[in-house]
Scaffold this active site. Structure first.
Site, PDB file in Angstrom:
ATOM      1  N   PHE A  26       0.872  -1.177   0.000  1.00  0.00           N
ATOM      2  CA  PHE A  26       0.000   0.000   0.000  1.00  0.00           C
ATOM      3  C   PHE A  26       0.907   1.224   0.000  1.00  0.00           C
ATOM      4  O   PHE A  26       1.703   1.413   0.931  1.00  0.00           O
ATOM      5  CB  PHE A  26      -0.864  -0.048   1.267  1.00  0.00           C
ATOM      6  CG  PHE A  26      -1.852   1.068   1.392  1.00  0.00           C
ATOM      7  CD1 PHE A  26      -3.103   0.981   0.791  1.00  0.00           C
ATOM      8  CD2 PHE A  26      -1.546   2.195   2.131  1.00  0.00           C
ATOM      9  CE1 PHE A  26      -4.029   2.005   0.921  1.00  0.00           C
ATOM     10  CE2 PHE A  26      -2.475   3.229   2.264  1.00  0.00           C
ATOM     11  CZ  PHE A  26      -3.711   3.131   1.662  1.00  0.00           C
ATOM     12  N   LEU A  39       1.272   5.055  -0.043  1.00  0.00           N
ATOM     13  CA  LEU A  39       0.764   6.415   0.136  1.00  0.00           C
ATOM     14  C   LEU A  39       1.894   7.387   0.453  1.00  0.00           C
ATOM     15  O   LEU A  39       1.997   8.458  -0.152  1.00  0.00           O
ATOM     16  CB  LEU A  39      -0.280   6.422   1.272  1.00  0.00           C
ATOM     17  CG  LEU A  39      -0.828   7.781   1.715  1.00  0.00           C
ATOM     18  CD1 LEU A  39      -1.647   8.427   0.594  1.00  0.00           C
ATOM     19  CD2 LEU A  39      -1.707   7.628   2.969  1.00  0.00           C
ATOM     20  N   SER A  90       2.500  12.330   7.274  1.00  0.00           N
ATOM     21  CA  SER A  90       1.264  12.698   7.976  1.00  0.00           C
ATOM     22  C   SER A  90       0.386  13.570   7.086  1.00  0.00           C
ATOM     23  O   SER A  90      -0.833  13.428   7.052  1.00  0.00           O
ATOM     24  CB  SER A  90       1.598  13.475   9.252  1.00  0.00           C
ATOM     25  OG  SER A  90       2.442  12.713  10.069  1.00  0.00           O
ATOM     26  N   TRP A 148       9.148   4.393   2.332  1.00  0.00           N
ATOM     27  CA  TRP A 148       8.794   3.553   3.481  1.00  0.00           C
ATOM     28  C   TRP A 148       7.756   2.495   3.139  1.00  0.00           C
ATOM     29  O   TRP A 148       6.844   2.275   3.932  1.00  0.00           O
ATOM     30  CB  TRP A 148       8.189   4.391   4.624  1.00  0.00           C
ATOM     31  CG  TRP A 148       8.897   5.624   5.005  1.00  0.00           C
ATOM     32  CD1 TRP A 148       8.445   6.891   4.835  1.00  0.00           C
ATOM     33  CD2 TRP A 148      10.157   5.738   5.672  1.00  0.00           C
ATOM     34  NE1 TRP A 148       9.346   7.772   5.346  1.00  0.00           N
ATOM     35  CE2 TRP A 148      10.408   7.089   5.866  1.00  0.00           C
ATOM     36  CE3 TRP A 148      11.094   4.789   6.115  1.00  0.00           C
ATOM     37  CZ2 TRP A 148      11.551   7.558   6.471  1.00  0.00           C
ATOM     38  CZ3 TRP A 148      12.241   5.242   6.719  1.00  0.00           C
ATOM     39  CH2 TRP A 148      12.450   6.620   6.897  1.00  0.00           C
ATOM     40  N   ARG A 204      -5.704   0.664  10.888  1.00  0.00           N
ATOM     41  CA  ARG A 204      -5.302   1.031  12.257  1.00  0.00           C
ATOM     42  C   ARG A 204      -5.733  -0.010  13.283  1.00  0.00           C
ATOM     43  O   ARG A 204      -5.071  -0.182  14.304  1.00  0.00           O
ATOM     44  CB  ARG A 204      -5.940   2.369  12.622  1.00  0.00           C
ATOM     45  CG  ARG A 204      -5.153   3.476  12.054  1.00  0.00           C
ATOM     46  CD  ARG A 204      -5.823   4.804  12.160  1.00  0.00           C
ATOM     47  NE  ARG A 204      -5.077   5.687  11.276  1.00  0.00           N
ATOM     48  CZ  ARG A 204      -5.568   6.756  10.668  1.00  0.00           C
ATOM     49  NH1 ARG A 204      -6.811   7.100  10.864  1.00  0.00           N
ATOM     50  NH2 ARG A 204      -4.808   7.471   9.894  1.00  0.00           N
ATOM     51  N   GLY A 241      16.520  -7.288  33.616  1.00  0.00           N
ATOM     52  CA  GLY A 241      17.856  -6.801  33.984  1.00  0.00           C
ATOM     53  C   GLY A 241      18.803  -6.858  32.798  1.00  0.00           C
ATOM     54  O   GLY A 241      18.411  -6.568  31.670  1.00  0.00           O
ATOM     55  N   GLY A 242      20.045  -7.273  33.051  1.00  0.00           N
ATOM     56  CA  GLY A 242      21.050  -7.342  31.979  1.00  0.00           C
ATOM     57  C   GLY A 242      20.624  -8.269  30.856  1.00  0.00           C
ATOM     58  O   GLY A 242      20.893  -8.001  29.683  1.00  0.00           O
ATOM     59  N   GLU A 292       0.855   4.043   9.758  1.00  0.00           N
ATOM     60  CA  GLU A 292      -0.618   4.119   9.606  1.00  0.00           C
ATOM     61  C   GLU A 292      -1.197   5.245  10.470  1.00  0.00           C
ATOM     62  O   GLU A 292      -2.255   5.092  11.083  1.00  0.00           O
ATOM     63  CB  GLU A 292      -1.257   2.758   9.842  1.00  0.00           C
ATOM     64  CG  GLU A 292      -0.711   1.746   8.828  1.00  0.00           C
ATOM     65  CD  GLU A 292      -1.573   0.532   8.596  1.00  0.00           C
ATOM     66  OE1 GLU A 292      -2.766   0.586   8.858  1.00  0.00           O
ATOM     67  OE2 GLU A 292      -1.006  -0.476   8.120  1.00  0.00           O
ATOM     68  N   GLU A 302       0.339  11.386  17.160  1.00  0.00           N
ATOM     69  CA  GLU A 302      -0.160  12.765  17.096  1.00  0.00           C
ATOM     70  C   GLU A 302      -1.335  12.855  16.119  1.00  0.00           C
ATOM     71  O   GLU A 302      -2.325  13.543  16.389  1.00  0.00           O
ATOM     72  CB  GLU A 302       0.968  13.721  16.664  1.00  0.00           C
ATOM     73  CG  GLU A 302       2.068  13.925  17.710  1.00  0.00           C
ATOM     74  CD  GLU A 302       3.048  12.743  17.809  1.00  0.00           C
ATOM     75  OE1 GLU A 302       3.052  11.870  16.923  1.00  0.00           O
ATOM     76  OE2 GLU A 302       3.810  12.705  18.791  1.00  0.00           O
TER      77      GLU A 302
END
Ligand SMILES: Cc1cc2nc3c(=O)[nH]c(=O)nc-3n(C[C@H](O)[C@H](O)[C@H](O)COP(=O)(O)OP(=O)(O)OC[C@H]3O[C@@H](n4cnc5c(N)ncnc54)[C@H](O)[C@@H]3O)c2cc1C
Length: 380
Positions: free
Chosen positions: A123, A125, A132, A156, A243, A339-340, A363, A367
């Site tokens: 997809f 876009l 955004s 991307w 989403r 921990g480690g 997607e 924000e």
């Protein structure tokens, strides 16, 4: 209200869980390290019906509901979010987009093969200057009568090199703004279509993310999805459902990290007792469990909205915003509890922490989800 899963949903959950344990887990660390695409695993997921879960059986899909899909996404993402993003893009963006808005000929030619998992889709876009702000499309699809001439760059793109079919959003008439945008089906191998180098990523490293270049690519008009100018609406409608899939991915990443942390906390000893007996650790587990349960309810609710014909723009955005935040917080705490050992690859939680971050970005960033949510809340 009934919060229990049906027998069918439980079976899907078990099948996805078994697949994740038996097929995804064995080489997940190596694939992440080498940035190797899970080719064999995706093929098998197709054979099991996970690549076109919500598509009608007449188009080779599994004819299941959105709840089945999110349950499967959660289970696969507990183990391997690189594989689950491939499943997510193919199911909720490509297959859903084609089944809902494509012509019968497009469904026969493309959807039947995508839904069976014979091929996978992408997809497209985002662009270097349009993430955004998706209306700022620079890629153009110029109308030449019976075909479009496509020029531009997409950035991307998940499944960038492994897909065979690409749904590409491009500007046809700049004067019409977002009403002048179209969605076109582009096939790999069309002259002028080039796949750029693979991105070297922080997380979901087993998935292949590429930029794509289109240089005078001739796309037949029958490959346009919907009416002239429907492309932007197509992208927004499709992403609204996508989403929910990413929210389920985030939920799975969180739940996977939590399960590992819970187990580890009962095994690891410090100061003469299992670390789970230290309240600082037990309280972390309590917070994680509570947040994951809340995220699960939100993801299921968004899926239920979609399955029952309700508007899911708000519930999907809230589910993604919250589940991705929970994924980030939970995975950080899972590393802390280890921990480690949490800092090295063998224990899986550092990978889950790296994978979690993307769920707050793609997607629609967190924000952007807040913009969707606040607009919805303020309009009443
Ligand atoms: C691994 C990966 C896979 C992806 N897969 C795909 C794919 O398959 N197909 C596809 O089309 N895209 C894909 N994307 C792109 C992704 O959807 C975008 O990266 C994302 O939408 C953000 O766009 P951007 O990177 O341009 O960031 P920008 O839009 O430049 O945002 C930068 C920052 O500014 C914030 N911001 C921007 N506008 C506003 C505003 N109005 N108010 C408040 N804050 C704002 C953002 O939230 C963000 O924090 C992928 C990205 C990655 C990293």
């Amino acid at each position: 209200m009934d919060f229990s899963l049906s027998e069918e949903h439980q079976m899907i959950q078990q099948a996805a869980r078994d697949f994740a344990q038996n097929e995804l887990l064995p080489e997940v660390i190596e694939r992440d390290d080498a940035q190797r695409f899970p080719t064999e695993q995706i093929k098998k997921l197709g054979e099991l019906g996970f690549m076109g879960m919500m598509v009608g059986t007449e188009y080779n899909g599994s004819g299941m509901d959105t709840l089945s899909y999110v349950i499967a996404m959660e289970e696969l993402s507990k183990i391997d979010a690189s594989a689950s993003v491939v499943v997510s893009v193919n199911n909720s963006l490509v297959c859903y987009g084609l089944e809902t808005y494509g012509t019968e000929a497009q469904k026969q030619k493309y959807l039947t093969r995508l839904a069976s998992g014979e091929i996978i889709g992408a997809f497209c876009l985002s662009e270097p200057e349009a993430g955004s702000d998706a209306t700022s499309q620079k890629t153009t699809a110029i109308d030449k009568g019976d075909h479009y001439i496509l020029n531009g760059t997409k950035n991307w793109i998940t499944n960038g090199s492994s897909a065979e079919v690409y749904l590409v959003i491009a500007q046809t008439d700049r004067e019409k703004g977002h009403r002048g945008i179209n969605a076109l089906i582009v096939e790999k191998g069309m002259p002028g279509f080039e796949i750029g180098p693979k991105e070297n990523k922080l997380g979901i490293r087993g998935s292949d993310t590429h930029s794509l270049n289109f240089n005078d690519v001739e796309v037949p008009k029958e490959n346009r999805i919907g009416e002239d100018g429907f492309g932007f609406k197509f992208a927004m409608k499709t992403l609204a459902g996508g989403r929910i899939g990413i929210a389920a991915q985030a939920l799975g990443i969180a739940a996977g990290a939590y399960e590992l942390a819970l187990k580890y906390s009962k095994e690891r000893k410090a100061f003469g007792t299992e670390i789970s007996n230290h309240q600082a650790i037990a309280f972390k587990l309590a917070d994680m469990h509570t947040q994951i349960e809340a995220a699960r309810h939100m993801v299921y609710k968004a899926a239920w909205d979609k399955d029952n014909g309700h508007n899911y723009d708000l519930s999907g955005a809230m589910a993604k915003l919250y589940a991705s935040q929970v994924a980030m917080e939970t995975t950080v705490e899972a590393v802390q509890i280890h921990g480690g050992n949490g800092f090295v690859k063998d224990y899986h939680v550092e990978r889950l922490m790296r994978d979690a971050k993307i769920t707050q970005i793609y997607e629609g960033t967190s924000e952007i989800q807040k913009i969707v949510i606040s607009r919805s809340v303020l309009k009443d």
